[in-house]
Design a protein around this motif. Structure first.
Motif, mmCIF file in Angstrom:
data_model
loop_
_atom_site.group_PDB
_atom_site.id
_atom_site.type_symbol
_atom_site.label_atom_id
_atom_site.label_comp_id
_atom_site.label_asym_id
_atom_site.label_seq_id
_atom_site.Cartn_x
_atom_site.Cartn_y
_atom_site.Cartn_z
ATOM 1 N N PRO A 61 40.724 -28.037 22.330
ATOM 2 C CA PRO A 61 41.805 -28.190 23.305
ATOM 3 C C PRO A 61 41.653 -27.320 24.543
ATOM 4 N N GLU A 62 40.705 -26.389 24.520
ATOM 5 C CA GLU A 62 40.477 -25.528 25.677
ATOM 6 C C GLU A 62 39.517 -26.167 26.683
ATOM 7 N N LYS A 63 38.899 -27.293 26.304
ATOM 8 C CA LYS A 63 37.894 -27.929 27.160
ATOM 9 C C LYS A 63 38.267 -29.383 27.441
ATOM 10 N N LYS A 64 37.427 -30.060 28.232
ATOM 11 C CA LYS A 64 37.718 -31.420 28.665
ATOM 12 C C LYS A 64 36.627 -32.396 28.235
ATOM 13 N N GLN A 65 36.961 -33.682 28.295
ATOM 14 C CA GLN A 65 35.995 -34.744 28.038
ATOM 15 C C GLN A 65 36.269 -35.890 29.005
#
Length: 230
Positions: A61-65
């Motif tokens: 949840p701390e990163k993106k896709q």
């Protein structure tokens, strides 16, 4: 520029080259900043734009896709060395519709950046790392007017069936891959090269001994040399 939050580096008073640099899965614009800085150090009069995905990464949840992979590969078979190239290609083929939506948004954002900086497609480059490399290829090929070149680092031709339906441009594509990469497996590189060649896309590859899933200065040197030579 709409659609995505982004970092923008302007080097020179009047940049005449535009580079879009797309981050990977479970990443962010900040995660590729180290490579952006290596590239900027080798270029003058360039605008470097790092768009950031809006979707929260399904595994962190701390990163993106940019698009989901887990829905098609819940066991991460694409990263298993025992998984065949054909199976890996099939997994990535499922993401075509999602990639098409994102690539269209990226192209609209690129249009806006070109208008803002008064830079045409003949001085525009799209590059990406990992999932970003997949999108760099997709975005470049569906663009109405070809960009000068596409640089795909540690990627694969993903969503091949959907991509084949929408090809409008045939820009030069440069593919870079480390031989120790298991995240986007190095053994898939020949598939990507063959697919691009079969679709009349001029492609050149660079392979690196001992390199896993990351970017290095040698790759940035090749990219900078190509940009400066145009």
């Amino acid at each position: 520029m709409s659609h995505y939050v982004h970092k923008c580096y302007n080097k020179g008073k009047t940049p005449h080259k535009l580079v879009f640099f797309i981050h990977g899965y479970n990443g962010s614009a900040a995660d590729i900043d180290y490579a952006a800085q290596m590239l900027l150090a080798k270029l003058d009069n360039v605008c470097l734009v790092l768009p950031e995905a809006t979707d929260v990464c399904e595994k962190n949840p701390e990163k993106k896709q940019w698009f989901s992979l887990r829905q098609f590969d819940s066991q991460d078979l694409r990263r298993n060395p025992q998984t065949s190239v054909e199976q890996v290609v099939d997994i990535y083929n499922h993401v075509g519709e999602d990639m098409l939506k994102v690539a269209r948004n990226l192209n609209q954002m690129l249009d806006e950046a070109q208008q803002e900086y008064q830079i045409g497609d003949d001085n525009t480059y799209i590059m990406g790392f990992s999932q970003g490399a997949m999108l760099a290829i997709f975005t470049s090929l569906i663009r109405k007017n070809p960009v000068k070149a596409c640089f795909a680092l540690s990627g694969i031709v993903a969503g091949k069936d959907e991509l084949a339906k929408h090809i409008l441009s045939h820009p030069k594509v440069f593919m870079f891959h480390g031989k120790e990469d298991l995240s986007v497996q190095y053994k898939t590189l020949d598939f990507s090269l063959n697919w691009l060649a079969e679709h009349h896309i001029p492609v050149t590859d660079f392979r690196y001994d001992g390199l896993a899933h990351r970017m290095i200065d040698d790759e940035m040197k090749v990219i900078a040399k190509e940009i400066l030579s145009d």
